[in-house]
Every structure is written in C-alpha cells, then in structure tokens.
Write a protein that holds these residues in place. Structure first.
Motif, PDB file in Angstrom:
ATOM      1  N   ARG A 133      -8.810   2.501   6.753  1.00 16.84           N
ATOM      2  CA  ARG A 133      -8.474   1.701   5.570  1.00 16.84           C
ATOM      3  C   ARG A 133      -7.204   0.891   5.803  1.00 16.84           C
ATOM      4  O   ARG A 133      -7.102  -0.279   5.427  1.00 16.84           O
ATOM      5  CB  ARG A 133      -8.299   2.608   4.363  1.00 16.84           C
ATOM      6  CG  ARG A 133      -8.109   1.826   3.078  1.00 16.84           C
ATOM      7  CD  ARG A 133      -7.899   2.719   1.894  1.00 16.84           C
ATOM      8  NE  ARG A 133      -6.459   2.894   1.739  1.00 16.84           N
ATOM      9  CZ  ARG A 133      -5.905   3.890   1.111  1.00 16.84           C
ATOM     10  NH1 ARG A 133      -6.641   4.848   0.604  1.00 16.84           N
ATOM     11  NH2 ARG A 133      -4.613   3.972   0.987  1.00 16.84           N
ATOM     12  N   LEU A 134      -6.234   1.495   6.453  1.00 15.47           N
ATOM     13  CA  LEU A 134      -4.966   0.802   6.669  1.00 15.47           C
ATOM     14  C   LEU A 134      -5.070  -0.278   7.728  1.00 15.47           C
ATOM     15  O   LEU A 134      -4.346  -1.275   7.679  1.00 15.47           O
ATOM     16  CB  LEU A 134      -3.882   1.811   7.031  1.00 15.47           C
ATOM     17  CG  LEU A 134      -3.529   2.778   5.908  1.00 15.47           C
ATOM     18  CD1 LEU A 134      -2.548   3.819   6.400  1.00 15.47           C
ATOM     19  CD2 LEU A 134      -2.982   2.033   4.715  1.00 15.47           C
ATOM     20  N   PHE A 162      -5.870  -3.272   5.959  1.00 17.33           N
ATOM     21  CA  PHE A 162      -4.723  -3.711   5.172  1.00 17.33           C
ATOM     22  C   PHE A 162      -3.754  -4.535   6.024  1.00 17.33           C
ATOM     23  O   PHE A 162      -3.219  -5.537   5.573  1.00 17.33           O
ATOM     24  CB  PHE A 162      -3.999  -2.499   4.577  1.00 17.33           C
ATOM     25  CG  PHE A 162      -2.732  -2.838   3.832  1.00 17.33           C
ATOM     26  CD1 PHE A 162      -2.784  -3.350   2.555  1.00 17.33           C
ATOM     27  CD2 PHE A 162      -1.502  -2.664   4.429  1.00 17.33           C
ATOM     28  CE1 PHE A 162      -1.618  -3.676   1.866  1.00 17.33           C
ATOM     29  CE2 PHE A 162      -0.327  -2.973   3.754  1.00 17.33           C
ATOM     30  CZ  PHE A 162      -0.400  -3.484   2.477  1.00 17.33           C
ATOM     31  N   TRP A 163      -3.532  -4.109   7.266  1.00 16.61           N
ATOM     32  CA  TRP A 163      -2.560  -4.765   8.127  1.00 16.61           C
ATOM     33  C   TRP A 163      -3.067  -6.032   8.789  1.00 16.61           C
ATOM     34  O   TRP A 163      -2.315  -6.746   9.412  1.00 16.61           O
ATOM     35  CB  TRP A 163      -2.048  -3.793   9.192  1.00 16.61           C
ATOM     36  CG  TRP A 163      -1.145  -2.762   8.599  1.00 16.61           C
ATOM     37  CD1 TRP A 163      -1.425  -1.460   8.414  1.00 16.61           C
ATOM     38  CD2 TRP A 163       0.171  -2.960   8.084  1.00 16.61           C
ATOM     39  NE1 TRP A 163      -0.364  -0.829   7.815  1.00 16.61           N
ATOM     40  CE2 TRP A 163       0.620  -1.725   7.603  1.00 16.61           C
ATOM     41  CE3 TRP A 163       1.001  -4.056   7.965  1.00 16.61           C
ATOM     42  CZ2 TRP A 163       1.887  -1.560   7.022  1.00 16.61           C
ATOM     43  CZ3 TRP A 163       2.257  -3.907   7.404  1.00 16.61           C
ATOM     44  CH2 TRP A 163       2.674  -2.667   6.932  1.00 16.61           C
ATOM     45  N   ILE A 176       1.256   5.389   0.157  1.00 15.90           N
ATOM     46  CA  ILE A 176       0.552   6.578   0.618  1.00 15.90           C
ATOM     47  C   ILE A 176       1.384   7.781   0.195  1.00 15.90           C
ATOM     48  O   ILE A 176       2.592   7.829   0.430  1.00 15.90           O
ATOM     49  CB  ILE A 176       0.394   6.555   2.153  1.00 15.90           C
ATOM     50  CG1 ILE A 176      -0.398   5.333   2.567  1.00 15.90           C
ATOM     51  CG2 ILE A 176      -0.253   7.838   2.641  1.00 15.90           C
ATOM     52  CD1 ILE A 176      -0.431   5.103   4.056  1.00 15.90           C
ATOM     53  N   GLU A 185       0.875  -1.181   0.000  1.00 13.05           N
ATOM     54  CA  GLU A 185       0.000   0.000   0.000  1.00 13.05           C
ATOM     55  C   GLU A 185       0.903   1.219   0.000  1.00 13.05           C
ATOM     56  O   GLU A 185       1.785   1.345   0.853  1.00 13.05           O
ATOM     57  CB  GLU A 185      -0.879  -0.002   1.250  1.00 13.05           C
ATOM     58  CG  GLU A 185      -1.808   1.159   1.356  1.00 13.05           C
ATOM     59  CD  GLU A 185      -2.956   1.122   0.370  1.00 13.05           C
ATOM     60  OE1 GLU A 185      -3.417   2.198  -0.037  1.00 13.05           O
ATOM     61  OE2 GLU A 185      -3.387   0.019   0.004  1.00 13.05           O
TER      62      GLU A 185
END
Length: 63
Positions: free
Chosen positions: A57-58, A61-62, A20, A18
């Motif tokens: 959102r992250l 992801f993690w 950023i 991802e």
C-alpha cells in the motif's frame, strides 16, 4: 499541536500524508510499557512485520 491538526495543515498546503499507527502485537507490546527495554526486540520485530505487511500500500503512496 496534536497529530490530526498537523496532518490537516499539511494536507491544506497540498501535501499527501499517510499516518501509520502500531496495531496488533506492536500495539500490545507498546501499551504495556514502552520504556521496558526487555520488550524492545519483540516490539521492533512486530513493527518490522507490520511495515512489511503495509509495504504494498505504501509503495503506491510514494509513487
């Protein structure tokens, strides 16, 4: 090596990636003169705020 190539290589090896990038106020502060010490506090705050805005959102992801 550019970022896109690095991301492609990581993904080709099975990594989730991802990226950023600074947006809004952060991007504006860094675009003017990233080395201007007087802009550091405002840039840090804007980056922190951007990170908090992306946290939901992250988090997904993690996991």
């Amino acid at each position: 090596m550019d970022l896109a190539t690095q991301v492609d290589e990581l993904r080709a090896r099975g990594s989730r990636v991802e990226t950023i990038f600074p947006t809004g106020e952060t991007a504006q502060l860094l675009a003017v003169d990233a080395m201007d010490v007087s802009k550091r506090p405002a840039a840090a705050r804007a980056g922190y705020d951007q990170g908090r805005a992306l946290a939901g959102r992250l988090t997904g992801f993690w996991r």
